[in-house]
Enzyme design. Structure first.
Site, mmCIF file in Angstrom:
data_model
loop_
_atom_site.group_PDB
_atom_site.id
_atom_site.type_symbol
_atom_site.label_atom_id
_atom_site.label_comp_id
_atom_site.label_asym_id
_atom_site.label_seq_id
_atom_site.Cartn_x
_atom_site.Cartn_y
_atom_site.Cartn_z
ATOM 1 N NE ARG A 130 -2.984 -1.974 3.603
ATOM 2 C CZ ARG A 130 -2.670 -2.570 4.409
ATOM 3 N NH1 ARG A 130 -2.007 -2.142 5.253
ATOM 4 N NH2 ARG A 130 -3.442 -3.712 4.708
ATOM 5 C CB SER A 149 -14.532 -28.559 23.736
ATOM 6 O OG SER A 149 -14.799 -29.161 22.653
ATOM 7 N NE ARG A 154 -14.170 -28.803 18.672
ATOM 8 C CZ ARG A 154 -15.515 -28.063 18.864
ATOM 9 N NH1 ARG A 154 -16.003 -27.947 20.116
ATOM 10 N NH2 ARG A 154 -16.309 -27.399 17.902
ATOM 11 C CD GLU A 193 -9.158 -8.552 11.507
ATOM 12 O OE1 GLU A 193 -8.314 -7.898 12.221
ATOM 13 O OE2 GLU A 193 -8.946 -8.774 10.268
ATOM 14 C CG ASP A 229 -9.739 -9.597 4.684
ATOM 15 O OD1 ASP A 229 -9.192 -10.574 5.281
ATOM 16 O OD2 ASP A 229 -9.690 -8.302 4.981
HETATM 17 O O1 F6P Z 1 -6.784 -7.311 4.244
HETATM 18 C C1 F6P Z 1 -6.393 -8.705 4.627
HETATM 19 C C2 F6P Z 1 -6.204 -8.385 6.245
HETATM 20 O O2 F6P Z 1 -5.504 -9.643 6.559
HETATM 21 C C3 F6P Z 1 -7.186 -8.279 7.188
HETATM 22 O O3 F6P Z 1 -7.950 -9.449 7.316
HETATM 23 C C4 F6P Z 1 -6.453 -7.815 8.559
HETATM 24 O O4 F6P Z 1 -7.339 -6.801 9.227
HETATM 25 C C5 F6P Z 1 -5.273 -7.051 7.802
HETATM 26 O O5 F6P Z 1 -5.197 -7.493 6.654
HETATM 27 C C6 F6P Z 1 -4.161 -6.887 8.379
HETATM 28 O O6 F6P Z 1 -3.227 -6.106 8.034
HETATM 29 P P1 F6P Z 1 -1.809 -5.706 8.333
HETATM 30 O O7 F6P Z 1 -0.754 -6.849 8.234
HETATM 31 O O8 F6P Z 1 -1.463 -4.350 7.726
HETATM 32 O O9 F6P Z 1 -1.690 -5.587 9.906
#
Ligand code: F6P
Length: 279
Positions: A28, A172, A111, A179, A84
């Site tokens: 990026r 379990s 598990r 996240e 993702d």
């Molecule tokens: O975009 C993919 C991703 O793996 C997300 O699921 C995650 O929140 C993010 O990238 C983590 O990014 P970085 O490696 O910059 O922390």
């Protein structure tokens, strides 16, 4: 931007199909957000005699390509790659299958401990905006509950499901959490559940970046080969500003503009099915 070009031929990619990560190390860039720097990029590409770009990336990369190609005359072909799986225009992005299997392997191991010691685990997986990883590895791991960003989390519902497992004498319980499902992630959810559900010893596990690396699964290698090969063909056919994707096992093209304006969605039927199976 950095004028950092490396010539590559087909031997440059020999011997890397089994590796994770990126050998060209592009990432990026804040600068790319401003037109001033996009102009610089265009000039650098032209000066290096580059007359087309094959872009491997996720949502952010394609959003950038959408802007860039509307400003400058340079054909771009996109190859979706993100764990993702949040790119519109393909059923699956490169990396998703590997990440999901990595998470699944980790949950299987969890598990074993959970079963041996009568524990309730909250496992957080990646997925900022969409719950693809959580949904798929949650089903694969037989999770008792799966929390995704697409559905508002209701603690009462989670507790009801966990109570059900307890009444059935389950050794379990596992809750898989994307996240982005809840602010504060697994820690927050576990806190809330712990205050009202005391039948199991509770543990939290945040899988994090182990999901991002490692040897790609066979499905990902096949997918990457198909999408990459088709991207080069698309370029030679004169296509521009599209990404190559896979839909119902067929290669398709979607314009960046369309991919950018639509939203990839999880299959809610799978979520319902997961709920039925774990009841
Ligand atoms: O975009 C993919 C991703 O793996 C997300 O699921 C995650 O929140 C993010 O990238 C983590 O990014 P970085 O490696 O910059 O922390």
């Amino acid at each position: 931007i950095e004028k950092n070009f490396t010539s590559m031929d087909n031997y440059s990619v020999s011997g890397i199909i089994h590796r994770g990560g990126t050998i060209i190390r592009t990432a990026r860039s804040e600068k790319f957000m401003s037109k001033k720097w996009r102009k610089v990029v265009y000039r650098q590409l032209r000066m290096a005699n580059i007359d087309g770009v094959i872009l491997i990336g996720g949502n952010g990369s394609f959003a950038g390509a959408n802007v860039f190609t509307s400003e400058f005359d340079m054909p771009f072909i996109g190859v979706p790659k993100t764990i993702d799986n949040d790119v519109y225009g393909t059923d699956f992005s490169i990396g998703f299958d590997t990440a999901t299997n990595t998470a699944l392997d980790a949950i299987d191991r969890i598990r074993d401990t959970a079963d041996s010691h009568h524990r309730l685990f909250f496992v957080e997986v990646m997925g900022r905006d969409l719950g693809f990883i959580a949904l798929h590895c949650g089903i694969g791991a037989g999770a008792e509950a799966i929390l995704v960003p697409e559905i508002k989390t209701n603690v009462d519902d989670i507790i009801a499901k966990l109570e059900m497992g307890w009444r059935r004498n389950k050794n379990s319980l596992i809750v898989v959490i994307a996240e982005g499902a809840v602010k504060g992630g697994a820690i927050k959810v576990a806190e809330k559940v712990k205050a009202r559900f005391g039948h199991y010893d509770i543990r939290i596990s945040i899988l994090g970046h182990i999901q991002r690396g490692g040897n790609p699964s066979c499905s990902d290698r096949v997918l990457a080969s198909r999408l990459g090969n088709e991207a080069v063909k698309a370029y030679t056919y004169g296509k521009k500003n599209v990404l190559v994707g896979i839909k119902n096992n067929k290669l398709i093209y979607t314009t960046f503009a369309k991919s950018f304006s639509e939203k990839q969605v999880i299959n809610k039927d799978l979520l319902l099915m997961a709920d039925e199976l774990s009841t």
